[in-house]
Write an enzyme that holds these catalytic residues in place. Structure first.
Site, PDB file in Angstrom:
ATOM      1  N   LYS A   1      82.782  42.833  94.548  1.00 43.78           N
ATOM      2  CA  LYS A   1      83.032  41.734  95.492  1.00 43.78           C
ATOM      3  C   LYS A   1      84.544  41.572  95.721  1.00 43.78           C
ATOM      4  O   LYS A   1      85.353  42.144  94.980  1.00 43.78           O
ATOM      5  CB  LYS A   1      82.423  40.440  94.947  1.00 43.78           C
ATOM      6  CG  LYS A   1      82.989  40.010  93.602  1.00 43.78           C
ATOM      7  CD  LYS A   1      82.192  38.845  93.004  1.00 43.78           C
ATOM      8  CE  LYS A   1      82.698  38.481  91.624  1.00 43.78           C
ATOM      9  NZ  LYS A   1      81.824  37.492  90.962  1.00 43.78           N
TER      10      LYS A   1
ATOM     11  N   TYR B   1     115.702  29.207  95.174  1.00 45.19           N
ATOM     12  CA  TYR B   1     115.347  27.936  95.823  1.00 45.19           C
ATOM     13  C   TYR B   1     115.247  26.808  94.817  1.00 45.19           C
ATOM     14  O   TYR B   1     114.719  26.985  93.707  1.00 45.19           O
ATOM     15  CB  TYR B   1     113.992  28.071  96.526  1.00 45.19           C
ATOM     16  CG  TYR B   1     114.056  28.850  97.814  1.00 45.19           C
ATOM     17  CD1 TYR B   1     114.801  28.396  98.895  1.00 45.19           C
ATOM     18  CD2 TYR B   1     113.360  30.044  97.954  1.00 45.19           C
ATOM     19  CE1 TYR B   1     114.858  29.118 100.084  1.00 45.19           C
ATOM     20  CE2 TYR B   1     113.402  30.771  99.135  1.00 45.19           C
ATOM     21  CZ  TYR B   1     114.151  30.295 100.199  1.00 45.19           C
ATOM     22  OH  TYR B   1     114.198  31.011 101.359  1.00 45.19           O
TER      23      TYR B   1
HETATM   24  C1  LIG Z   1      81.499  38.188  89.737  1.00 48.24           C
HETATM   25  C2  LIG Z   1      80.203  38.248  89.051  1.00 48.24           C
HETATM   26  C3  LIG Z   1      80.035  39.089  87.938  1.00 48.24           C
HETATM   27  C4  LIG Z   1      81.174  39.868  87.315  1.00 48.24           C
HETATM   28  O1  LIG Z   1      81.967  38.985  86.545  1.00 48.24           O
HETATM   29  P1  LIG Z   1      83.199  39.520  85.668  1.00 48.24           P
HETATM   30  O2  LIG Z   1      83.633  38.331  84.905  1.00 48.24           O
HETATM   31  O3  LIG Z   1      84.238  39.966  86.635  1.00 48.24           O
HETATM   32  O4  LIG Z   1      82.683  40.617  84.847  1.00 48.24           O
HETATM   33  C5  LIG Z   1      78.776  39.172  87.388  1.00 48.24           C
HETATM   34  N1  LIG Z   1      77.749  38.452  87.881  1.00 48.24           N
HETATM   35  C6  LIG Z   1      77.877  37.637  88.940  1.00 48.24           C
HETATM   36  C7  LIG Z   1      76.706  36.872  89.427  1.00 48.24           C
HETATM   37  C8  LIG Z   1      79.102  37.494  89.555  1.00 48.24           C
HETATM   38  O5  LIG Z   1      79.234  36.681  90.600  1.00 48.24           O
END
Ligand SMILES: *Cc1c(COP(=O)(O)O)cnc(C)c1O
Length: 359
Positions: free
Chosen positions: A35, A255
């Site tokens: 994702k 800054y």
């Molecule tokens: C993002 C996600 C994962 C992976 O999580 P990590 O902490 O990056 O391993 C697994 N399951 C679901 C449902 C997620 O949304």
């Protein structure tokens, strides 16, 4: 000449980390989570790096379609399922498995008209209180789903809130596990529970499919350093020194004049700023590697530049290489200093950063 700022994406490290995830999970199959544009590494790069995964899991239906168009013919799982009827039809047409976390999504399946059947991951809320059916409704929801012509197989999933801190007194991992097991006892279907944290710290939760994300990119969710788990950084963000300033005691940097030298200092200006995805809130003291040596940033991060303390360091000049994070500078250490997590840094890598692929 392009800016010297480069994100090097190491496909070999991705393959290696996937092997670590699978090895820890025993015989379980792995949904490699891609994702958010492969956690900022690029969707199709992640697809290639995780070619050995049993499936790819993500949130965005349009990105799932891009994976199919790019030739991924193994399973794809939409972790939040369909957002509307068009998504459900898309899933059926392209063979995406869908999470089903609420009655509205069951209604979409009831209303679907002959686009073909989908595999479903029935999601249970075992205490995180984000998405999912209450455990008491698991049986009823599974029965309703199995009766639908639009549904092929029904698998069972939940998501852990505290797998990086399994003894969290508010919600121990064991509590979520017990709720899931009680709610699904005797139900047919494959199980998927473990994210990276569970894969790393509680591999006994692996079941049929694990869902590692961050670990595949060489970050950790906490509970130990990436190196201690044998993980390798998939993204290394490097740049160069583009200027130097010798300042005296009482002189301020950047800054807001937020950093004031208490003695004569040498300041290196590095071509990387918050418009590149470096966190603006990273405070003085955030670690950085300049010319192969660990030092700290000082003063405020600006849009295109940040400043590092190179006082007393020999051989630093314009063109000296800098590592912001990745090989030689764990992203989790930078994130911790900045009060965030490696996930956020990876995902925030800006489009203007040049990407070089390796491996
Ligand atoms: C993002 C996600 C994962 C992976 O999580 P990590 O902490 O990056 O391993 C697994 N399951 C679901 C449902 C997620 O949304």
């Amino acid at each position: 000449m392009p800016r010297p700022l480069v994100a090097t994406i190491d496909l070999d490290a991705m393959r290696h980390n996937l092997a670590v995830a699978k090895q820890r999970a025993g015989g379980a199959r792995a949904w490699a989570v891609v994702k958010a544009d492969g956690y900022g590494h690029g969707l199709l790069r992640a697809m290639r790096g995780f070619a050995g995964a049993d499936g790819l899991a993500l949130i965005e239906p349009d990105a799932a379609l891009r994976l199919r168009e790019a030739g991924w013919d193994k399973p794809i799982l939409l972790l939040e399922g369909a957002f509307d009827a068009d998504d459900m039809a898309l899933a059926a047409r392209h063979g995406f498995a869908v999470a089903v976390h609420g009655d509205e999504q069951i209604a979409l399946l009831e209303g679907s008209r002959g686009e073909g059947a989908v595999d479903v991951y029935l999601k249970l809320n075992t205490g995180m209180n984000r998405l999912g059916f209450p455990p008491a409704r698991a049986r009823d929801a599974a029965r309703r789903l199995r009766a639908l012509p639009a549904v092929r197989r029904v698998s069972l999933m939940t998501h852990f809130a505290n797998a990086d801190d399994p003894e969290n007194p508010r919600l121990p991992l064991a509590t979520q596990l017990a709720r899931f097991d009680a709610a699904t006892a005797g139900l047919d279907g494959e199980r998927s529970l473990a994210n990276s944290a569970a894969d790393l710290l509680r591999p006994d939760t692996a079941r049929d499919w694990v869902r590692p994300g961050i670990m595949l990119y060489g970050g950790t969710p906490g509970g130990g350093s990436a190196a201690s788990f044998g993980l390798r950084p998939a993204m290394t963000l490097t740049s160069e020194v583009i200027g130097l300033q010798d300042i005296g005691a009482g002189d301020a940097v950047g800054y807001g004049s937020a950093f004031v030298a208490d003695r004569p200092m040498r300041i290196a200006v590095v071509a990387c700023g918050y418009a590149d995805g470096y966190p603006r809130h990273a405070p003085t003291g955030t670690p950085i590697v300049v010319g192969g040596r660990a030092t700290r940033i000082v003063g405020r991060v600006s849009m295109d530049m940040l400043t590092a303390d190179v006082t007393g360091m020999d051989g630093i000049g314009v063109g000296t290489p800098v590592t912001l994070w990745g090989e030689g500078m764990p992203i989790d250490d930078v994130a911790e200093a900045a009060g965030t997590i490696g996930y956020e840094l990876m995902c925030a890598l800006a489009r203007r950063v040049r990407i070089v692929e390796r491996g």
